[in-house]
Design an enzyme around this catalytic site. Structure first.
Site, PDB file in Angstrom:
ATOM      1  N   ASP A  37      19.756  81.100  68.258  1.00  0.00           N
ATOM      2  CA  ASP A  37      20.071  80.232  67.120  1.00  0.00           C
ATOM      3  C   ASP A  37      21.507  79.760  67.161  1.00  0.00           C
ATOM      4  O   ASP A  37      21.803  78.586  66.943  1.00  0.00           O
ATOM      5  CB  ASP A  37      19.803  80.972  65.803  1.00  0.00           C
ATOM      6  CG  ASP A  37      18.325  81.141  65.533  1.00  0.00           C
ATOM      7  OD1 ASP A  37      17.591  80.159  65.685  1.00  0.00           O
ATOM      8  OD2 ASP A  37      17.904  82.258  65.183  1.00  0.00           O
ATOM      9  N   ASP A  97      49.080  70.896  28.393  1.00  0.00           N
ATOM     10  CA  ASP A  97      49.390  71.793  29.514  1.00  0.00           C
ATOM     11  C   ASP A  97      48.729  73.157  29.338  1.00  0.00           C
ATOM     12  O   ASP A  97      48.890  74.034  30.187  1.00  0.00           O
ATOM     13  CB  ASP A  97      50.908  71.998  29.626  1.00  0.00           C
ATOM     14  CG  ASP A  97      51.602  70.796  30.270  1.00  0.00           C
ATOM     15  OD1 ASP A  97      50.880  69.869  30.684  1.00  0.00           O
ATOM     16  OD2 ASP A  97      52.843  70.797  30.362  1.00  0.00           O
ATOM     17  N   GLY A 135      18.965  70.120  64.405  1.00  0.00           N
ATOM     18  CA  GLY A 135      18.221  69.023  65.033  1.00  0.00           C
ATOM     19  C   GLY A 135      16.898  68.723  64.381  1.00  0.00           C
ATOM     20  O   GLY A 135      16.566  67.569  64.110  1.00  0.00           O
ATOM     21  N   MET A 136      16.082  69.746  64.115  1.00  0.00           N
ATOM     22  CA  MET A 136      14.766  69.515  63.526  1.00  0.00           C
ATOM     23  C   MET A 136      14.895  68.921  62.128  1.00  0.00           C
ATOM     24  O   MET A 136      14.110  68.060  61.729  1.00  0.00           O
ATOM     25  CB  MET A 136      13.977  70.827  63.471  1.00  0.00           C
ATOM     26  CG  MET A 136      12.574  70.670  62.914  1.00  0.00           C
ATOM     27  SD  MET A 136      11.586  69.454  63.818  1.00  0.00           S
ATOM     28  CE  MET A 136      11.355  70.329  65.370  1.00  0.00           C
TER      29      MET A 136
END
Length: 508
Positions: free
Chosen positions: A294, A36, A429-430
Site C-alpha cells: 500500500d 480584542d 489511483g482507483m
C-alpha cells in the site's frame, strides 16, 4: 505596511493568554478595548472547556482614554485577587492598548500592595513578536520569576531526584494535539523508566515550578514554545535539554538515544536500543506499513508541506525518508526562526519557502500541482479550491482539529496516526478512476488552479465545454498552459479553437 486578511500566528497577547490560562489557578487580566477580548470564547469553544476561561478584560473605553487606565486596571486586579484567590495574576495589554504607552509595570506594583497573590506584567513587545514568540517569552518569564523567588527565600530543593526524571516543557492550551502528545510522551517516559517531574504549563501550579531543577533533563518537544525556558534552566542550573521532536519512527528513535546519552552522562547506565528495536520492528505499525504494498503505491507521489516549524519539519522528513514521497516544497510561517527550519528540511525537499503571505503559498501550490498538501487550515482551503486533498498538520486550526478521540502525533502511537493521516490524504489511483467514471464531486465547471487574481482572460462557452471534457486530474494544468498560450499571443477570449491550437503548440 501591508493589509493581511489571514494571519498564521495571532497577536502577542494571545500567546501570553495561552500560557497564563494553561497554568492551574492563574488568572489573566487583558487590558484591551472591546473587540480584542475574543480569547475566552475561542478557548472555550475549541478546547470544549467545562470551566470558565480564567481571563478578564479590563476594557479600554472613552472614560479610560479621558482619565487614564491606572485606577481601573488596579481595581480589576485587586477584585479578581479577592474573588478568585489565584496564585498569580498576569496583566497583558494588546496591540491596540499598547498605543497608549502606559506604565503597566507601575500598575502591577500598585496592585501588588493590596493583593495576596503575585501580580506580574507580561513583558512582551506587542509590535515585534507574534503569538508563538510571546508564548515562549511569557513562559520563560513566569518560570524565572518563581525560581528566583524560591532562591531568595532559600526554598530551592537541593540535588536531583533519585531516579532519572524529566520536565516536559511547552504543552499549552490551544496547541495542536498538545494534550494527546503529552499523554503519549508520559507513556513513553514510563516505558523508559523515567519519572515525569513536571509538565509545564498545562495543568501545572506555579508553586511547583521551584521543583524543576530536580529533574535530570528537560524535554522540549515543540520548537515554538519552551526553548527560552530550557535555555534559562541550562544556564542557571546546568540542566541538559533534549529538543529533538519525537515525530516519526526515525526522530522518535533519535530523541530516545539523545535521552539515553543525557542520562548516562549523569551516572546512570541505561540502554534503550532493545526498546527502540522492539517498537520499530514489532509494535509500531508505521515501520511495517512503510514497507507494505500500500505504501509503495505512494512512492514518488508529490507533496507540499507548510506549517509551523515543528510540524512542517517533522512531516517533511517523515514523507521523504520514511514513506518515499517526493516533497516539492517545505515551508513555514515562522520567519523569525528561518535558519533552523532551513537546516532541518533542506536535504528532504526541492525548495524551502519562508513566508507569512498566504497568497504566495497558494500560488506556489497552484504552480507545483502536488498530489497532496500537508498544512494548516488555510492550506486546506487552498486545496479545496484547487481540488487537491490536504491533511491538516499544524495551527491555525478549526474545531475539527481538536479531536475527542486519542490522536497524538508524537511517539510510536503518533507515528501510526501520522501514517494514517498521510495515506488517507492522498487521492489514490482507483479513487481517481471512479471519480472520472461516476462524476463524484468533480462536476465543477472549468475548475481553475490559479490562485492569484492576475488573469483577465475569458473562456467562451465552447471553450469551457471542451475544457470540461478533460479529466479532472490534469484539467488545471491544461487550463493554465492554455491561458499562458493565449496571453503570449494577446488573445482575450479562449475558444475551443484556441484550446486546440494550444494543445498542438505546447502539447497541453
Amino acid at each position: 505596511m501591508k493589509l493581511a486578511y489571514w494571519m498564521y500566528a495571532g497577536p502577542a497577547h494571545i500567546g501570553t493568554l495561552r500560557i497564563a490560562s494553561s497554568f492551574k489557578n492563574v488568572h489573566a487580566i487583558m487590558h484591551a478595548p472591546l473587540g480584542d477580548d475574543y480569547f475566552n470564547v475561542m478557548r472555550s469553544m475549541l478546547e470544549r472547556e467545562r470551566n470558565y476561561t480564567p481571563v478578564t478584560a479590563s476594557v479600554v473605553d472613552r472614560n479610560v482614554l479621558a482619565r487614564g487606565s491606572q485606577e481601573k486596571v488596579v481595581d480589576n486586579i485587586v477584585r479578581k485577587d479577592r474573588e478568585e484567590h489565584p496564585d498569580l495574576i498576569v496583566l497583558t495589554p494588546t496591540c491596540t492598548s499598547s498605543i497608549l504607552q502606559e506604565d503597566l509595570k507601575n500598575f502591577c506594583d500598585r496592585a501588588q500592595i493590596d493583593s495576596k497573590g503575585d501580580v506580574m506584567l507580561a513583558d512582551v513587545n506587542h509590535y515585534r513578536y507574534n503569538e508563538l514568540q510571546a508564548a515562549d517569552r511569557s513562559l520563560h518569564q513566569i518560570v524565572q520569576f518563581y525560581l528566583e523567588k524560591a532562591r531568595k527565600k532559600g526554598e530551592l530543593p537541593e540535588g536531583k531526584t533519585e531516579k532519572p526524571s524529566v520536565n516536559i516543557i511547552g504543552m499549552t492550551t490551544l496547541g495542536f494535539h498538545n494534550n494527546h502528545d503529552c499523554t503519549e510522551l508520559k507513556r513513553l517516559m514510563a516505558d523508559l523508566g523515567i519519572e515525569v517531574n513536571t509538565v509545564i504549563p498545562e495543568d501545572a501550579s506555579v508553586n511547583d515550578l521551584k521543583l524543576m531543577p530536580r529533574a535530570w533533563f528537560n524535554l522540549v518537544p515543540y520548537r515554538e514554545i519552551g526553548v527560552m525556558t530550557a535555555d534559562y534552566l541550562e544556564r542557571e542550573f546546568a540542566m541538559p535539554c533534549v529538543d529533538i521532536t519525537p515525530m516519526g519512527i526515525v526522530d522518535t528513535a533519535r530523541c530516545i538515544r539523545k535521552i539515553q546519552a543525557v542520562i548516562n552522562a549523569q551516572g546512570a547506565t541505561v540502554d534503550y536500543e532493545p526498546f527502540i528495536d522492539e517498537q520499530t520492528r514489532f509494535v509500531s505499525q508505521a515501520a511495517w506499513f512503510s514497507r507494505s504494498i500500500d505504501c509503495q503505491n505512494l512512492t514518488g507521489k508529490k507533496a507540499v508541506v507548510f506549517g509551523d516549524n515543528t510540524h512542517a519539519a517533522a512531516l517533511t522528513k517523515i514523507l521523504s525518508r520514511e514513506m518515499g514521497i517526493h516533497v516539492l516544497l517545505a515551508g513555514t510561517y515562522c520567519k523569525y526562526d528561518a535558519e533552523w527550519f532551513t537546516n532541518e528540511v533542506s536535504d528532504y525537499c526541492d525548495r524551502v519557502l519562508i513566508s507569512e503571505d498566504n497568497a504566495e503559498i497558494a500560488d506556489a501550490i497552484a504552480q507545483l500541482e502536488p498530489a497532496a498538501i500537508f498544512g494548516t487550515q488555510m492550506e486546506r482551503h487552498i486545496g479545496k479550491r484547487l481540488n487537491i486533498p490536504c491533511g491538516v498538520i499544524a495551527a491555525p486550526i478549526h474545531i475539527q482539529n481538536f479531536p475527542l478521540g486519542y490522536k497524538p502525533f508524537m511517539g510510536y502511537e503518533g507515528s501510526n496516526q501520522l501514517v494514517d493521516l498521510i495515506y488517507n490524504s492522498f487521492t489514490l489511483g482507483m479513487e481517481d478512476h471512479l471519480l472520472e467514471i461516476f462524476g463524484g464531486h468533480d462536476t465543477k465547471e472549468g475548475i481553475t488552479k490559479t490562485m492569484s487574481a492576475e488573469s483577465n482572460l475569458g473562456w467562451s462557452r465552447d471553450g469551457l465545454a471542451e475544457l470540461n471534457k478533460i479529466p479532472g486530474f490534469v484539467r488545471g494544468k491544461v487550463k493554465r498552459n492554455t491561458e499562458k498560450f493565449a496571453r503570449d499571443r494577446n488573445i482575450a477570449e479562449i475558444t475551443a479553437e484556441v484550446l486546440y491550437a494550444a494543445k498542438e503548440a505546447v502539447g497541453v
